[in-house]
Design a protein around this motif. Structure first.
Motif, mmCIF file in Angstrom:
data_model
loop_
_atom_site.group_PDB
_atom_site.id
_atom_site.type_symbol
_atom_site.label_atom_id
_atom_site.label_comp_id
_atom_site.label_asym_id
_atom_site.label_seq_id
_atom_site.Cartn_x
_atom_site.Cartn_y
_atom_site.Cartn_z
ATOM 1 N N THR A 172 -74.858 39.718 -38.536
ATOM 2 C CA THR A 172 -74.669 40.244 -37.184
ATOM 3 C C THR A 172 -73.236 40.051 -36.724
ATOM 4 O O THR A 172 -72.641 40.940 -36.101
ATOM 5 C CB THR A 172 -75.644 39.557 -36.203
ATOM 6 N N LYS A 173 -72.655 38.895 -37.039
ATOM 7 C CA LYS A 173 -71.259 38.639 -36.662
ATOM 8 C C LYS A 173 -70.312 39.604 -37.364
ATOM 9 O O LYS A 173 -69.378 40.135 -36.751
ATOM 10 C CB LYS A 173 -70.878 37.198 -36.990
ATOM 11 N N VAL A 174 -70.549 39.859 -38.638
ATOM 12 C CA VAL A 174 -69.707 40.784 -39.396
ATOM 13 C C VAL A 174 -69.807 42.200 -38.812
ATOM 14 O O VAL A 174 -68.796 42.880 -38.620
ATOM 15 C CB VAL A 174 -70.100 40.780 -40.889
ATOM 16 N N LEU A 175 -71.035 42.629 -38.510
ATOM 17 C CA LEU A 175 -71.212 43.966 -37.948
ATOM 18 C C LEU A 175 -70.642 44.071 -36.536
ATOM 19 O O LEU A 175 -70.151 45.129 -36.147
ATOM 20 C CB LEU A 175 -72.691 44.352 -37.941
ATOM 21 N N ALA A 176 -70.686 42.985 -35.766
ATOM 22 C CA ALA A 176 -70.097 43.004 -34.420
ATOM 23 C C ALA A 176 -68.582 43.179 -34.497
ATOM 24 O O ALA A 176 -67.998 43.934 -33.709
ATOM 25 C CB ALA A 176 -70.455 41.727 -33.672
ATOM 26 N N ILE A 188 -57.936 55.335 -30.392
ATOM 27 C CA ILE A 188 -56.529 55.647 -30.607
ATOM 28 C C ILE A 188 -56.410 57.145 -30.819
ATOM 29 O O ILE A 188 -57.128 57.731 -31.624
ATOM 30 C CB ILE A 188 -55.959 54.863 -31.812
ATOM 31 N N ASN A 189 -55.504 57.761 -30.119
ATOM 32 C CA ASN A 189 -55.290 59.207 -30.272
ATOM 33 C C ASN A 189 -54.263 59.455 -31.366
ATOM 34 O O ASN A 189 -53.079 59.357 -31.148
ATOM 35 C CB ASN A 189 -54.818 59.814 -28.952
ATOM 36 N N VAL A 202 -66.379 46.477 -33.078
ATOM 37 C CA VAL A 202 -65.211 46.414 -32.200
ATOM 38 C C VAL A 202 -64.009 47.093 -32.852
ATOM 39 O O VAL A 202 -63.292 47.870 -32.204
ATOM 40 C CB VAL A 202 -64.893 44.949 -31.823
ATOM 41 N N VAL A 203 -63.780 46.823 -34.125
ATOM 42 C CA VAL A 203 -62.625 47.399 -34.819
ATOM 43 C C VAL A 203 -62.729 48.928 -34.865
ATOM 44 O O VAL A 203 -61.761 49.643 -34.565
ATOM 45 C CB VAL A 203 -62.487 46.807 -36.238
ATOM 46 N N ILE A 204 -63.901 49.439 -35.220
ATOM 47 C CA ILE A 204 -64.071 50.893 -35.298
ATOM 48 C C ILE A 204 -63.951 51.522 -33.915
ATOM 49 O O ILE A 204 -63.362 52.597 -33.755
ATOM 50 C CB ILE A 204 -65.414 51.251 -35.973
ATOM 51 N N ALA A 205 -64.480 50.848 -32.896
ATOM 52 C CA ALA A 205 -64.386 51.373 -31.527
ATOM 53 C C ALA A 205 -62.920 51.468 -31.090
ATOM 54 O O ALA A 205 -62.510 52.460 -30.463
ATOM 55 C CB ALA A 205 -65.169 50.504 -30.560
ATOM 56 N N ALA A 245 -56.661 64.009 -39.832
ATOM 57 C CA ALA A 245 -57.040 63.120 -38.726
ATOM 58 C C ALA A 245 -58.440 63.452 -38.217
ATOM 59 O O ALA A 245 -59.221 62.539 -37.904
ATOM 60 C CB ALA A 245 -56.027 63.237 -37.597
ATOM 61 N N ASP A 246 -58.771 64.732 -38.160
ATOM 62 C CA ASP A 246 -60.114 65.133 -37.728
ATOM 63 C C ASP A 246 -61.160 64.681 -38.737
ATOM 64 O O ASP A 246 -62.249 64.231 -38.363
ATOM 65 C CB ASP A 246 -60.191 66.644 -37.544
ATOM 66 N N THR A 247 -60.836 64.789 -40.011
ATOM 67 C CA THR A 247 -61.755 64.361 -41.062
ATOM 68 C C THR A 247 -62.007 62.857 -40.985
ATOM 69 O O THR A 247 -63.160 62.407 -41.074
ATOM 70 C CB THR A 247 -61.194 64.732 -42.450
ATOM 71 N N ILE A 248 -60.960 62.078 -40.799
ATOM 72 C CA ILE A 248 -61.111 60.620 -40.687
ATOM 73 C C ILE A 248 -61.919 60.275 -39.443
ATOM 74 O O ILE A 248 -62.783 59.391 -39.474
ATOM 75 C CB ILE A 248 -59.726 59.945 -40.664
ATOM 76 N N ARG A 249 -61.656 60.972 -38.341
ATOM 77 C CA ARG A 249 -62.393 60.709 -37.094
ATOM 78 C C ARG A 249 -63.887 60.980 -37.273
ATOM 79 O O ARG A 249 -64.727 60.213 -36.816
ATOM 80 C CB ARG A 249 -61.824 61.532 -35.955
ATOM 81 N N VAL A 250 -64.239 62.065 -37.958
ATOM 82 C CA VAL A 250 -65.647 62.399 -38.189
ATOM 83 C C VAL A 250 -66.297 61.340 -39.079
ATOM 84 O O VAL A 250 -67.430 60.896 -38.812
ATOM 85 C CB VAL A 250 -65.784 63.811 -38.800
ATOM 86 N N LEU A 251 -65.601 60.914 -40.126
ATOM 87 C CA LEU A 251 -66.143 59.868 -40.998
ATOM 88 C C LEU A 251 -66.324 58.553 -40.245
ATOM 89 O O LEU A 251 -67.361 57.882 -40.404
ATOM 90 C CB LEU A 251 -65.225 59.658 -42.201
ATOM 91 N N LEU A 252 -65.347 58.177 -39.430
ATOM 92 C CA LEU A 252 -65.462 56.948 -38.654
ATOM 93 C C LEU A 252 -66.595 57.025 -37.639
ATOM 94 O O LEU A 252 -67.279 56.025 -37.383
ATOM 95 C CB LEU A 252 -64.147 56.636 -37.945
ATOM 96 N N MET A 253 -66.803 58.196 -37.046
ATOM 97 C CA MET A 253 -67.927 58.361 -36.108
ATOM 98 C C MET A 253 -69.266 58.162 -36.819
ATOM 99 O O MET A 253 -70.170 57.530 -36.277
ATOM 100 C CB MET A 253 -67.890 59.745 -35.468
ATOM 101 N N GLY A 254 -69.388 58.697 -38.027
ATOM 102 C CA GLY A 254 -70.617 58.502 -38.792
ATOM 103 C C GLY A 254 -70.848 57.041 -39.126
ATOM 104 O O GLY A 254 -71.962 56.524 -38.965
ATOM 105 N N ILE A 255 -69.794 56.362 -39.574
ATOM 106 C CA ILE A 255 -69.899 54.936 -39.888
ATOM 107 C C ILE A 255 -70.216 54.143 -38.620
ATOM 108 O O ILE A 255 -71.031 53.215 -38.637
ATOM 109 C CB ILE A 255 -68.602 54.438 -40.552
ATOM 110 N N PHE A 256 -69.599 54.526 -37.502
ATOM 111 C CA PHE A 256 -69.815 53.844 -36.227
ATOM 112 C C PHE A 256 -71.272 53.952 -35.788
ATOM 113 O O PHE A 256 -71.873 52.970 -35.341
ATOM 114 C CB PHE A 256 -68.885 54.445 -35.172
ATOM 115 N N ILE A 257 -71.864 55.114 -35.929
ATOM 116 C CA ILE A 257 -73.270 55.300 -35.552
ATOM 117 C C ILE A 257 -74.178 54.451 -36.433
ATOM 118 O O ILE A 257 -75.115 53.810 -35.943
ATOM 119 C CB ILE A 257 -73.647 56.797 -35.627
#
Length: 85
Positions: A67-71, A83-84, A75-78, A7-19
């Protein structure tokens, strides 16, 4: 591996993608042209022009679509990151 759970690994990867999504989304919004034509745009009927009819195939149309796709991705990644798990 380094004491991190899956879960920590997925969270770190998602944070990188989110940035990355945030930076690209900001750049795309700044690259787009302003939609304000004022009163002259309303009188001249700019929507009936060749440019108005073929805007979806132009570079501006592609920027709007991306832009619509990235928006949506933003939202989905956020939501997923909030989610905990």
């Amino acid at each position: 591996m380094f004491g991190m759970s899956w879960a920590d690994t997925i969270r770190v990867l998602l944070m990188g993608i989110f940035i990355i999504v945030c930076v690209i989304l900001t750049v795309l919004v700044l690259m787009q042209e302003s939609k304000q034509n004022g009163l002259s745009g309303a009188i001249s009927g700019a929507a009936d022009s060749y440019w108005g009819k073929n805007k979806g195939r132009s570079m501006e149309g592609k920027l709007v679509a991306f832009t619509k796709v990235l928006a949506v991705a933003f939202v989905v990644i956020a939501v997923i990151l909030n989610i905990n798990f």
